[in-house]
Motif scaffolding. Structure first.
Motif, PDB file in Angstrom:
ATOM      1  N   ILE A  18       0.839  -1.200   0.000  1.00 40.85           N
ATOM      2  CA  ILE A  18       0.000   0.000   0.000  1.00 40.85           C
ATOM      3  C   ILE A  18       0.873   1.248   0.000  1.00 40.85           C
ATOM      4  O   ILE A  18       0.620   2.205  -0.740  1.00 40.85           O
ATOM      5  N   GLU A  19       1.917   1.265   0.817  1.00 42.90           N
ATOM      6  CA  GLU A  19       2.797   2.434   0.883  1.00 42.90           C
ATOM      7  C   GLU A  19       3.567   2.617  -0.425  1.00 42.90           C
ATOM      8  O   GLU A  19       3.729   3.745  -0.895  1.00 42.90           O
ATOM      9  N   ALA A  24       4.102   5.843  -5.267  1.00 44.59           N
ATOM     10  CA  ALA A  24       4.113   5.917  -6.736  1.00 44.59           C
ATOM     11  C   ALA A  24       3.140   6.979  -7.225  1.00 44.59           C
ATOM     12  O   ALA A  24       3.441   7.734  -8.160  1.00 44.59           O
ATOM     13  N   VAL A  25       1.981   7.077  -6.579  1.00 40.78           N
ATOM     14  CA  VAL A  25       1.007   8.110  -6.962  1.00 40.78           C
ATOM     15  C   VAL A  25       1.576   9.490  -6.659  1.00 40.78           C
ATOM     16  O   VAL A  25       1.536  10.381  -7.510  1.00 40.78           O
ATOM     17  N   THR A  64      -6.721  11.397 -16.109  1.00 40.23           N
ATOM     18  CA  THR A  64      -7.712  12.348 -15.595  1.00 40.23           C
ATOM     19  C   THR A  64      -7.317  12.827 -14.207  1.00 40.23           C
ATOM     20  O   THR A  64      -7.388  14.025 -13.908  1.00 40.23           O
ATOM     21  N   PHE A  65      -6.877  11.913 -13.376  1.00 40.43           N
ATOM     22  CA  PHE A  65      -6.493  12.267 -12.013  1.00 40.43           C
ATOM     23  C   PHE A  65      -5.363  13.287 -12.017  1.00 40.43           C
ATOM     24  O   PHE A  65      -5.459  14.345 -11.399  1.00 40.43           O
ATOM     25  N   PHE A  66      -4.278  12.990 -12.722  1.00 38.88           N
ATOM     26  CA  PHE A  66      -3.118  13.880 -12.718  1.00 38.88           C
ATOM     27  C   PHE A  66      -3.404  15.197 -13.434  1.00 38.88           C
ATOM     28  O   PHE A  66      -2.871  16.239 -13.057  1.00 38.88           O
ATOM     29  N   PHE A  73       0.818  17.466  -4.093  1.00 39.54           N
ATOM     30  CA  PHE A  73      -0.423  16.992  -3.504  1.00 39.54           C
ATOM     31  C   PHE A  73      -0.124  15.877  -2.519  1.00 39.54           C
ATOM     32  O   PHE A  73       0.948  15.281  -2.538  1.00 39.54           O
ATOM     33  N   SER A  74      -1.090  15.609  -1.685  1.00 40.97           N
ATOM     34  CA  SER A  74      -0.983  14.536  -0.709  1.00 40.97           C
ATOM     35  C   SER A  74      -1.785  13.337  -1.203  1.00 40.97           C
ATOM     36  O   SER A  74      -2.873  13.501  -1.752  1.00 40.97           O
ATOM     37  N   PHE A  75      -1.253  12.172  -1.023  1.00 38.64           N
ATOM     38  CA  PHE A  75      -1.968  10.944  -1.354  1.00 38.64           C
ATOM     39  C   PHE A  75      -1.511   9.901  -0.343  1.00 38.64           C
ATOM     40  O   PHE A  75      -0.377   9.432  -0.387  1.00 38.64           O
ATOM     41  N   ALA A  76      -2.375   9.576   0.593  1.00 36.30           N
ATOM     42  CA  ALA A  76      -2.011   8.642   1.655  1.00 36.30           C
ATOM     43  C   ALA A  76      -3.265   7.953   2.163  1.00 36.30           C
ATOM     44  O   ALA A  76      -4.378   8.440   1.959  1.00 36.30           O
TER      45      ALA A  76
END
Length: 93
Positions: A18-19, A24-25, A64-66, A73-76
């Motif tokens: 998951i981490e 990667a995101v 679309t997301f990027f 940005f934060s992604f966690a």
């Protein structure tokens, strides 16, 4: 009876996966985002299409997301609970 040491190892591996994926995101590393997903993945997500079938279609949603982001940005993930259950070999396919 559950094999507690193996369960802890399995949980640690899942948490690491998951981490790795969320890093990667954050890094916008599309190859790493795609890694470790089954080719037949079925994903329910936002934005549309809300349902994507197959790794190529799921991967396309990242465009679309990027495109919707500006700057860092934060992604966690928070409050993740992992439950490891061993299946009997006769139940595996």
């Amino acid at each position: 009876m559950a094999d507690k040491p193996q369960d802890a190892t399995d949980e640690a591996q899942i948490r690491a996966l998951i981490e790795q994926w969320s890093k990667a995101v954050r890094d916008e590393n599309r190859a790493a985002i795609r890694a470790d997903h089954d080719a037949d993945i079925l994903m329910f997500d936002v934005p549309p299409p809300f349902l994507s079938r197959g790794l190529d279609r799921v991967h396309a949603t990242w465009d679309t997301f990027f495109a919707s982001l500006k700057g860092p940005f934060s992604f966690a993930f928070h409050d993740v609970e992992v439950t490891c259950v061993r299946m009997s070999p006769s139940l595996r396919q």
